[in-house]
Design a protein around this motif. Structure first.
Motif, mmCIF file in Angstrom:
data_model
loop_
_atom_site.group_PDB
_atom_site.id
_atom_site.type_symbol
_atom_site.label_atom_id
_atom_site.label_comp_id
_atom_site.label_asym_id
_atom_site.label_seq_id
_atom_site.Cartn_x
_atom_site.Cartn_y
_atom_site.Cartn_z
ATOM 1 N N SER A 134 7.841 10.735 4.693
ATOM 2 C CA SER A 134 6.742 10.309 5.568
ATOM 3 C C SER A 134 6.428 8.831 5.368
ATOM 4 O O SER A 134 6.165 8.101 6.338
ATOM 5 C CB SER A 134 5.491 11.150 5.280
ATOM 6 O OG SER A 134 5.707 12.505 5.601
ATOM 7 N N PHE A 135 6.465 8.371 4.117
ATOM 8 C CA PHE A 135 6.229 6.952 3.848
ATOM 9 C C PHE A 135 7.365 6.091 4.400
ATOM 10 O O PHE A 135 7.131 4.980 4.902
ATOM 11 C CB PHE A 135 6.063 6.708 2.346
ATOM 12 C CG PHE A 135 4.671 6.954 1.845
ATOM 13 C CD1 PHE A 135 3.621 6.142 2.236
ATOM 14 C CD2 PHE A 135 4.414 7.990 0.959
ATOM 15 C CE1 PHE A 135 2.325 6.367 1.767
ATOM 16 C CE2 PHE A 135 3.127 8.216 0.482
ATOM 17 C CZ PHE A 135 2.081 7.402 0.883
ATOM 18 N N PHE A 142 -2.735 7.430 5.029
ATOM 19 C CA PHE A 142 -1.877 6.952 6.113
ATOM 20 C C PHE A 142 -2.699 6.260 7.195
ATOM 21 O O PHE A 142 -2.291 5.233 7.743
ATOM 22 C CB PHE A 142 -1.074 8.111 6.704
ATOM 23 C CG PHE A 142 0.220 8.377 5.985
ATOM 24 C CD1 PHE A 142 1.430 8.049 6.549
ATOM 25 C CD2 PHE A 142 0.230 8.954 4.721
ATOM 26 C CE1 PHE A 142 2.624 8.272 5.884
ATOM 27 C CE2 PHE A 142 1.403 9.190 4.042
ATOM 28 C CZ PHE A 142 2.613 8.852 4.617
ATOM 29 N N SER A 143 -3.851 6.818 7.507
ATOM 30 C CA SER A 143 -4.725 6.222 8.507
ATOM 31 C C SER A 143 -5.196 4.837 8.058
ATOM 32 O O SER A 143 -5.203 3.876 8.842
ATOM 33 C CB SER A 143 -5.929 7.136 8.761
ATOM 34 O OG SER A 143 -6.828 6.546 9.669
ATOM 35 N N PHE A 166 0.830 -1.201 0.000
ATOM 36 C CA PHE A 166 0.000 0.000 0.000
ATOM 37 C C PHE A 166 0.871 1.261 0.000
ATOM 38 O O PHE A 166 1.809 1.374 0.786
ATOM 39 C CB PHE A 166 -0.917 0.015 1.227
ATOM 40 C CG PHE A 166 -1.819 -1.191 1.341
ATOM 41 C CD1 PHE A 166 -2.344 -1.802 0.200
ATOM 42 C CD2 PHE A 166 -2.153 -1.717 2.587
ATOM 43 C CE1 PHE A 166 -3.177 -2.905 0.302
ATOM 44 C CE2 PHE A 166 -2.995 -2.818 2.698
ATOM 45 C CZ PHE A 166 -3.499 -3.419 1.552
ATOM 46 N N GLY A 167 0.521 2.203 -0.897
ATOM 47 C CA GLY A 167 1.305 3.431 -0.966
ATOM 48 C C GLY A 167 0.699 4.430 -1.938
ATOM 49 O O GLY A 167 -0.498 4.382 -2.235
ATOM 50 N N GLU A 210 -4.472 1.171 9.735
ATOM 51 C CA GLU A 210 -5.569 0.287 10.146
ATOM 52 C C GLU A 210 -5.460 -1.104 9.525
ATOM 53 O O GLU A 210 -5.889 -2.092 10.128
ATOM 54 C CB GLU A 210 -6.917 0.913 9.753
ATOM 55 C CG GLU A 210 -7.291 2.150 10.550
ATOM 56 C CD GLU A 210 -8.487 2.874 9.956
ATOM 57 O OE1 GLU A 210 -9.086 2.343 8.982
ATOM 58 O OE2 GLU A 210 -8.815 3.974 10.446
ATOM 59 N N THR A 211 -4.897 -1.174 8.325
ATOM 60 C CA THR A 211 -4.817 -2.457 7.612
ATOM 61 C C THR A 211 -3.395 -3.027 7.600
ATOM 62 O O THR A 211 -3.053 -3.856 6.759
ATOM 63 C CB THR A 211 -5.291 -2.284 6.155
ATOM 64 O OG1 THR A 211 -4.468 -1.291 5.511
ATOM 65 C CG2 THR A 211 -6.749 -1.847 6.102
ATOM 66 N N LYS A 212 -2.588 -2.614 8.549
ATOM 67 C CA LYS A 212 -1.163 -2.990 8.538
ATOM 68 C C LYS A 212 -0.940 -4.496 8.559
ATOM 69 O O LYS A 212 0.049 -4.991 8.003
ATOM 70 C CB LYS A 212 -0.437 -2.342 9.719
ATOM 71 C CG LYS A 212 -0.901 -2.768 11.104
ATOM 72 C CD LYS A 212 -0.133 -2.019 12.182
ATOM 73 C CE LYS A 212 -0.468 -2.502 13.579
ATOM 74 N NZ LYS A 212 -1.888 -2.264 13.928
#
Length: 254
Positions: free
Chosen positions: A115-116, A74-75, A56-57, A79-81
């Protein structure tokens, strides 16, 4: 059967009716994302097909999202990490910059990428990078700053100094089917360590040479691996095994 993993493909861009056949050609694949909508489709596909490892990105070759949309992305990734294999595709907009089509400042793209990178460190995820030519050394600076170990430079192109830097840091690269007709990529494969190498298609991006007018599919990877074997003078079965091992260890399912 010789196992293969497509370590960088945009599976969400293929039609639904094509996906099952695509998956039949590989043992696993990493489907990278372009934006939040793309992330959500890759997430849904991975729920149906366990051989899909979603990343994801936000792809850098487009206008940056607003602060609000970036915060939403980012949120959602947070949440789906537990469902993602990596942060990706992220990086810097080399081709937009070359065409003078940046909608925002280059510094803003660097800020978003950092940030990523921080997010990848925080979530303990590998990072899949779009970072070629002049951009690669800036990305290396950021990776070193944040002590990132698992960095994948997909379809990498760059000068010898940057190649040496990637090798020193033990960053992985991946090779596409253009190996069969691009001298620059052939030189890279000649000098880059096999134990830091993976393969990809970047599908549905189209290729030339023997693949002209063909839909990009994971089965093309067999041609890439055979060419790596020829260029490096390493027995074919050994190349298959090493590249699959590299891919599985880098994009490990926890």
């Amino acid at each position: 059967m010789r196992k293969i993993m497509d370590t960088h493909i945009h599976l969400d861009k293929y039609k639904d009716e094509e996906i099952s056949e695509i998956l039949s050609e590989v043992d696993a694949l990493v489907s990278v994302s372009m934006n939040l909508e793309s992330c959500k489709r890759n997430y849904s596909l991975a729920k149906i097909h366990p051989t899909i490892r979603p990343a994801f990105g936000w792809h850098p070759e487009q206008e940056l999202p607003s602060d609000e949309k970036l915060a939403q992305l980012f949120s959602w990734i947070q949440e789906t990490k537990d469902e993602s294999i990596a942060i990706g595709e992220v990086g810097l907009p080399y081709y937009l910059r070359e065409k003078n089509k940046l909608a925002q400042s280059y510094a803003q793209y660097i800020e978003v990428l950092e940030s990523f990178i921080k997010l990848a460190v925080r979530l303990d995820k590998p990072i899949a990078l779009h970072a070629v030519y002049d951009d690669a050394h800036i990305v290396c600076d950021l990776l070193e700053k944040h002590t990132v170990k698992k960095a994948h430079f997909h379809w990498f192109k760059g000068d010898k100094k940057t190649v040496e830097r990637l090798k020193t840091n033990k960053y992985h690269i991946s090779v596409t089917p253009d190996l069969l007709y691009e001298g620059e990529i052939r030189e890279l494969v000649q000098e880059y360590p096999l134990n830091l190498m993976m393969v990809e298609t970047d599908g549905p991006w189209p290729f030339k040479g023997p693949f002209v007018e063909q839909q990009t599919r994971p089965r093309m990877i067999h041609h890439t691996i055979a060419e790596i074997s020829r260029i490096k003078g390493i027995e074919l079965d050994g190349v298959y095994k090493q590249i699959y091992l590299n891919s599985n260890e880098f994009y490990v399912v926890k």
